[in-house]
Design an enzyme around this catalytic site. Structure first.
Site, PDB file in Angstrom:
ATOM      1  N   SER A  72      -1.955   4.393  -1.436  1.00 15.93           N
ATOM      2  CA  SER A  72      -2.525   3.049  -1.218  1.00 15.93           C
ATOM      3  C   SER A  72      -2.652   2.311  -2.551  1.00 15.93           C
ATOM      4  O   SER A  72      -2.388   1.110  -2.628  1.00 15.93           O
ATOM      5  CB  SER A  72      -3.893   3.137  -0.530  1.00 15.93           C
ATOM      6  OG  SER A  72      -4.819   3.833  -1.328  1.00 15.93           O
ATOM      7  N   ASP A 120      -7.978   5.284  -8.615  1.00 18.55           N
ATOM      8  CA  ASP A 120      -6.571   5.401  -8.206  1.00 18.55           C
ATOM      9  C   ASP A 120      -5.742   4.225  -8.724  1.00 18.55           C
ATOM     10  O   ASP A 120      -4.629   4.404  -9.238  1.00 18.55           O
ATOM     11  CB  ASP A 120      -6.464   5.475  -6.673  1.00 18.55           C
ATOM     12  CG  ASP A 120      -7.047   6.766  -6.115  1.00 18.55           C
ATOM     13  OD1 ASP A 120      -7.563   7.570  -6.905  1.00 18.55           O
ATOM     14  OD2 ASP A 120      -6.988   6.964  -4.889  1.00 18.55           O
TER      15      ASP A 120
END
Ligand SMILES: Nc1ncnc2c1ncn2[C@@H]1O[C@H](COP(=O)(O)OP(=O)(O)OP(=O)(O)O)[C@@H](O)[C@H]1O
Ligand SMILES: C[C@@](O)(CCO)CC(=O)[O-]
Ligand SMILES: [Mg+2]
Length: 398
Positions: free
Chosen positions: A147, A205
């Protein structure tokens, strides 16, 4: 408006230690992987915005005039990249027909795309016709930051296409990176995509997707670790599907229910990350010894137990840990857990036959397993000459 066409890519990541705890202000250590997501942005004269997402079998297009209506109704403005515009998200949900709480893979990807496209171009006063195609080498929704790589690519390509940030490519090179302040903007913009997909992301992330390398992440503060030994890591995908959003929310529920039990676990994870960082730094400044690896292995075992306590383990991950331990190797889940991927530390002296036998044992369980290289470059822009032919081929299909 003049649209700058581009091809960009961003790496996936593995978290060594600190997943989940990092959402609550603890330290995480994360590394970029040699698996990347690629995005091609093309200008068109079709008066349509098209998105092609072959990994998730999603191909959609909208009339630009309809999107312009959405923009003028919402009053979205560029620059508000640090806060998610809740009103715009709600309008987009209604527009795409996605109920709040729907975690469907396609819906999340479409919402993230439309949100970044509209907020980036809102500042230029016009919404252009573009075709965006994304192809990833990463498994989707398996703990390797798919993602974030997707959001970072969207942010980099749309900010560049709109002229908000310059294109770093020159005639002299086929791959280039943006200047530090441009990467900061890419990272902030990608974080909004992560918010749409994850609900309450820590930002680790997208930081790895943007900067690459080996990072320490603590409450938004990103430090690149320059003194690290070359680690050998085996990646295993149990193929058990899970959602980061659901798992992150589950840990929060447990914290609310049992604060005096879960908070000390998060503090203990923080200490694991710090001890690991210190050990890696010692290994880099001196010759790594077997004793260093003993410490790293023990930290992996403890951290895996802590993640089970937080409720993000899975029998498929326990099985992975058992199989590798039978061969003397130590593993933990990586990313949000609940299935997905695990990492296994290999020692420099781990024999090739042991690695091959372990990989075979894991494949016999139906898992995917491969040795990976860590520390790949963060987000990049490429000329077509610098992109692997098989990737160009997929992107060219749409
Ligand atoms: N190649 C892709 N094309 C389109 N959408 C993607 C792609 N990769 C990821 N996504 C979006 O990201 C979602 C997966 O995100 P999720 O955070 O659950 O998993 P992950 O990022 O792979 O794992 P983790 O967050 O634990 O590292 C998908 O449901 C989809 O919406
Ligand atoms: C589970 C989590 O800690 C890592 C997911 O890769 C979530 C986050 O930090 O946003
Ligand atoms: Mg994710």
């Amino acid at each position: 408006m003049h649209i700058k066409e581009c091809i960009v890519s961003a790496p996936g990541k593995a978290i060594l230690h600190g997943e989940h705890a990092v959402v609550h202000g603890k330290v995480a250590l994360a590394v970029s992987l040699n698996l990347r997501t690629y995005l091609q942005l093309q200008a068109t004269s079709s008066s349509k915005v098209c998105i092609n997402l072959p990994n998730i079998n999603t191909f959609l297009s909208w009339d630009v005039t309809i999107l312009k209506q959405l923009l003028s109704d919402s009053g979205a403005v560029l620059g508000v990249v640090d806060e998610l515009d809740g009103e715009l998200v709600k309008r987009l949900r209604d527009f795409v027909g996605v109920a709040n709480g729907n975690l469907d893979t396609r819906s999340m990807a479409i919402l993230a795309f439309l949100y970044i496209y509209i907020t980036v171009f809102a500042g230029t006063g016009d919404l252009p016709s573009v075709t965006v195609s994304v192809w990833s080498e990463l498994p989707t929704g398996a703990g390797l930051g798919s993602s974030a790589a997707y959001s970072v690519c969207l942010a980099a390509a749309l900010l560049s296409a709109s002229g908000t940030i310059p294109s770093p490519l020159t005639d002299l090179e086929n791959t280039a990176r943006w200047a530090e302040e441009d990467m900061e903007l890419i990272n902030r913009c990608a974080f909004q995509g992560e918010r749409i997909i994850h609900g309450n992301p820590s930002g680790v992330d997208n930081a790895v997707g943007t900067w690459g390398g080996i990072l320490r992440y603590h409450s938004g503060k990103i430090t690149t670790l320059s003194r690290v030994p070359m680690l050998r890591i085996l990646l295993t995908n149990t193929k058990v599907a899970r959602s980061t959003k659901v798992l992150v929310a589950g840990v929060k529920d447990k914290m609310n229910k049992f604060p005096s039990i879960i908070n000390p676990v998060l503090d203990s994870v923080d200490a694991i990350s710090s001890t690991c960082e210190q050990t890696l730094s010692e290994m880099a400044s001196d010759t790594p010894t077997p004793e260093h690896y003993d410490v790293l292995e023990e930290l992996i075992d403890i951290n895996q137990h802590q993640l089970n306590v937080m409720g993000v383990g899975h029998p498929a991950i326990d099985r992975l840990c058992g199989i590798t331990l039978a061969r003397g190797l130590h593993s933990k889940l990586t990313g949000a857990g609940g299935g997905g991927c695990g990492i296994t530390l290999l020692r420099p002296e781990t024999e090739h036959s042991v690695v091959l036998n372990t990989i075979q044992d894991l494949r016999d369980c139906g898992y995917d397993c491969w040795e990976t290289r860590i520390g790949a470059a963060g987000v990049q822009q490429h000329s077509p000459l610098a992109v692997k032919e098989e990737v160009l081929e997929v992107l060219a299909r749409y």
